[in-house]
Design an enzyme around this catalytic site. Structure first.
Site, PDB file in Angstrom:
ATOM      1  N   ARG A   1      48.641  -7.738 -43.855  1.00  0.00           N
ATOM      2  CA  ARG A   1      48.280  -8.892 -42.907  1.00  0.00           C
ATOM      3  C   ARG A   1      48.240 -10.172 -43.774  1.00  0.00           C
ATOM      4  O   ARG A   1      47.484 -11.154 -43.543  1.00  0.00           O
ATOM      5  CB  ARG A   1      46.952  -8.524 -42.653  1.00  0.00           C
ATOM      6  CG  ARG A   1      46.908  -7.482 -41.608  1.00  0.00           C
ATOM      7  CD  ARG A   1      46.928  -8.119 -40.177  1.00  0.00           C
ATOM      8  NE  ARG A   1      47.148  -6.983 -39.384  1.00  0.00           N
ATOM      9  CZ  ARG A   1      46.062  -6.317 -38.392  1.00  0.00           C
ATOM     10  NH1 ARG A   1      45.215  -7.034 -38.244  1.00  0.00           N
ATOM     11  NH2 ARG A   1      46.679  -5.330 -37.634  1.00  0.00           N
TER      12      ARG A   1
ATOM     13  N   ARG B   1      45.142 -14.718 -39.450  1.00  0.00           N
ATOM     14  CA  ARG B   1      44.322 -15.586 -39.212  1.00  0.00           C
ATOM     15  C   ARG B   1      43.650 -16.144 -40.548  1.00  0.00           C
ATOM     16  O   ARG B   1      42.714 -17.238 -40.003  1.00  0.00           O
ATOM     17  CB  ARG B   1      43.315 -14.976 -38.309  1.00  0.00           C
ATOM     18  CG  ARG B   1      43.874 -14.567 -37.120  1.00  0.00           C
ATOM     19  CD  ARG B   1      42.601 -13.671 -36.375  1.00  0.00           C
ATOM     20  NE  ARG B   1      42.622 -12.563 -36.919  1.00  0.00           N
ATOM     21  CZ  ARG B   1      41.677 -11.287 -36.466  1.00  0.00           C
ATOM     22  NH1 ARG B   1      41.141 -11.644 -35.216  1.00  0.00           N
ATOM     23  NH2 ARG B   1      41.950 -10.283 -36.839  1.00  0.00           N
TER      24      ARG B   1
ATOM     25  N   ARG C   1      48.812 -20.477 -33.549  1.00  0.00           N
ATOM     26  CA  ARG C   1      48.250 -19.372 -32.761  1.00  0.00           C
ATOM     27  C   ARG C   1      47.359 -19.953 -31.756  1.00  0.00           C
ATOM     28  O   ARG C   1      47.458 -19.421 -30.498  1.00  0.00           O
ATOM     29  CB  ARG C   1      47.125 -18.487 -33.602  1.00  0.00           C
ATOM     30  CG  ARG C   1      46.313 -17.411 -32.881  1.00  0.00           C
ATOM     31  CD  ARG C   1      47.484 -16.223 -32.420  1.00  0.00           C
ATOM     32  NE  ARG C   1      46.690 -15.298 -31.972  1.00  0.00           N
ATOM     33  CZ  ARG C   1      46.323 -14.992 -30.607  1.00  0.00           C
ATOM     34  NH1 ARG C   1      46.976 -15.621 -29.870  1.00  0.00           N
ATOM     35  NH2 ARG C   1      45.704 -13.990 -30.334  1.00  0.00           N
TER      36      ARG C   1
ATOM     37  N   ASP D   1      53.463  -6.374 -34.469  1.00  0.00           N
ATOM     38  CA  ASP D   1      52.472  -5.597 -34.368  1.00  0.00           C
ATOM     39  C   ASP D   1      52.703  -4.302 -34.008  1.00  0.00           C
ATOM     40  O   ASP D   1      53.960  -3.825 -33.331  1.00  0.00           O
ATOM     41  CB  ASP D   1      51.371  -6.020 -33.305  1.00  0.00           C
ATOM     42  CG  ASP D   1      50.169  -5.519 -33.604  1.00  0.00           C
ATOM     43  OD1 ASP D   1      49.297  -5.857 -34.236  1.00  0.00           O
ATOM     44  OD2 ASP D   1      49.877  -4.470 -33.125  1.00  0.00           O
TER      45      ASP D   1
ATOM     46  N   TYR E   1      45.486   4.511 -29.503  1.00  0.00           N
ATOM     47  CA  TYR E   1      45.263   3.018 -28.807  1.00  0.00           C
ATOM     48  C   TYR E   1      45.765   3.280 -27.403  1.00  0.00           C
ATOM     49  O   TYR E   1      45.122   2.741 -26.454  1.00  0.00           O
ATOM     50  CB  TYR E   1      46.047   1.989 -29.572  1.00  0.00           C
ATOM     51  CG  TYR E   1      45.327   1.208 -30.617  1.00  0.00           C
ATOM     52  CD1 TYR E   1      44.391   0.588 -30.710  1.00  0.00           C
ATOM     53  CD2 TYR E   1      46.075   1.639 -32.079  1.00  0.00           C
ATOM     54  CE1 TYR E   1      43.796  -0.147 -31.833  1.00  0.00           C
ATOM     55  CE2 TYR E   1      45.347   0.971 -33.025  1.00  0.00           C
ATOM     56  CZ  TYR E   1      44.395   0.337 -33.107  1.00  0.00           C
ATOM     57  OH  TYR E   1      43.605  -0.117 -33.984  1.00  0.00           O
TER      58      TYR E   1
END
Ligand code: CP3
Length: 334
Positions: free
Chosen positions: A21, A25, A34, A71, A146
């Site tokens: 990552r 963010r 973003r 992703d 998921y």
């Protein structure tokens, strides 16, 4: 040959550094882009921007490897399941449709993910030849969690949510394997040179299912990579002492350790494999002294072995980029 690839293939006793990552963010330059791109899936499908995001941490920190900005849930997306990323909540997938899933064909799968491959190609052309470009996939079990929404609020598997028979689950896992193999091959053909397999929820598998849901699918993917000479790193997060069994049975080129396993235990028990990672990402929220002393612990333990410095899970959004920079500086001087 890139340094990471050289370490993985030739087990060269040298070091390399990148972060899971690393694009994301915690970086202001990421947040800026973003903010203008509210739909995360569409951002991953914008090859120009996803290439730019991939390179942001390389430009800022001169890390040894870039990981493509995408992703693991782009695969369920390409298999016809709607994927949304909800602010302050995370990913949310539409109800799984067995018929849609089994009817997807390979051409439409590749076509839907073409922008990811274009982003890899663009990035490879801009990236220094010494640096690796890492492709990745989610392991079948983690994707299943998921796709069938198997987790309860307590971060446990809610077995009541499994509405399929064991044979149907096996069919879904096998089908996922086939598409993941295609996704790996497409990413390599586009210019990636290493693959990492994230089995983020491997630690939630009950003991009696561990072989079938974790070992078997990861082994098939690792063997696929080996047959194509693609260096592969596995990250079966949260499996504790099963890391030993995993390493002996799956035999990947590299294995990422999480922060729950003791690095000294790892050194004695995981053989014939390149170790990557380990440091708890929460350490980066602490003081500089604490970051340095914990980083040093990993570097000391693995100093006589090929070792890829990384974390025991992804960088947290609240991480201060200056602290990442300090860690890298310490690593380079070590
Ligand atoms: O820099 C990189 O590591 C490359 C890009 C990358 C992303 N996701 C981008 C992303 C990688 C390697 C992943 C893998 C991934 N995605 C995993 C495996 C690793 C892990 O965390 O265990 C998993 C489980 C996912 C699924 C996923 N995607 C979750 C749970 C979330 C939301 C919560 C979170 O941890 O961020 C995402 C969203 C996501 N994927 C973001 C990024 C940069 C944040 C999106 C945003 O800006 O809101």
């Amino acid at each position: 040959m890139s340094k990471l690839k050289d370490i993985l293939i030739n087990k060269k006793i040298c070091k390399s550094i990148w972060f899971m990552r690393q694009a994301g963010r915690y970086l202001p330059e990421f947040r800026k882009i973003r903010l203008q791109n509210q739909n995360f899936v569409n951002l991953c499908l914008n090859s120009e921007l996803s290439s730019e995001l991939t390179l942001q941490p390389i430009k800022r920190f001169n890390l040894d490897s870039a990981i493509i900005f995408s992703d693991i849930l782009m695969v369920p997306y390409a298999l016809g399941q709607r994927v949304d990323f909800i602010k302050d909540f995370g990913p949310k997938l539409d109800k799984f449709n067995f018929k849609v899933f089994t009817e997807t064909n390979k051409d439409s799968f590749t076509q839907k993910l073409q922008p990811v491959y274009d982003a890899i190609n663009k990035t490879r052309n801009k990236l220094n030849k010494e640096k690796s470009l890492i492709a990745f996939i989610g392991a079948p079990w983690t994707l299943l969690v998921y796709m069938l929404d198997l987790k309860s609020n307590k971060n446990e598997i809610d077995y009541k949510k499994i509405k399929f028979k064991t044979e149907e689950i096996n069919l879904i896992l096998n089908k996922l394997y086939e598409y993941l193999a295609i996704h790996i091959e497409n990413q390599i053909n586009a210019g990636a040179d290493v693959v990492q397999i994230f089995d983020s929820w491997a630690g939630l598998i009950r003991p009696e299912d561990f072989i079938n849901y974790c070992i078997v699918p990861n082994t098939k993917l690792v063997n696929f990579c080996k047959n194509k000479n693609i260096p592969v790193i596995c990250f079966p997060k949260g499996i504790g002492k099963n890391y030993k069994k995993f390493n002996e049975m799956v035999k990947p080129d590299g294995i990422n350790i999480d922060y729950e396993v003791n690095p000294n235990w790892v050194k004695t028990n995981l053989k014939h494999v390149v170790i990557q990672g380990g440091l708890n990402p929460e350490i980066l929220l602490n003081s500089e002294e604490e970051i340095i002393s914990n980083t040093k612990k990993y570097l000391d333990v693995f100093k006589d072995l090929p070792y890829v410095f990384n974390l025991g899970h992804g960088l947290l959004p609240s991480t201060d980029p200056d602290k990442v920079e300090k860690l890298i500086k310490f690593y380079r001087n070590y």
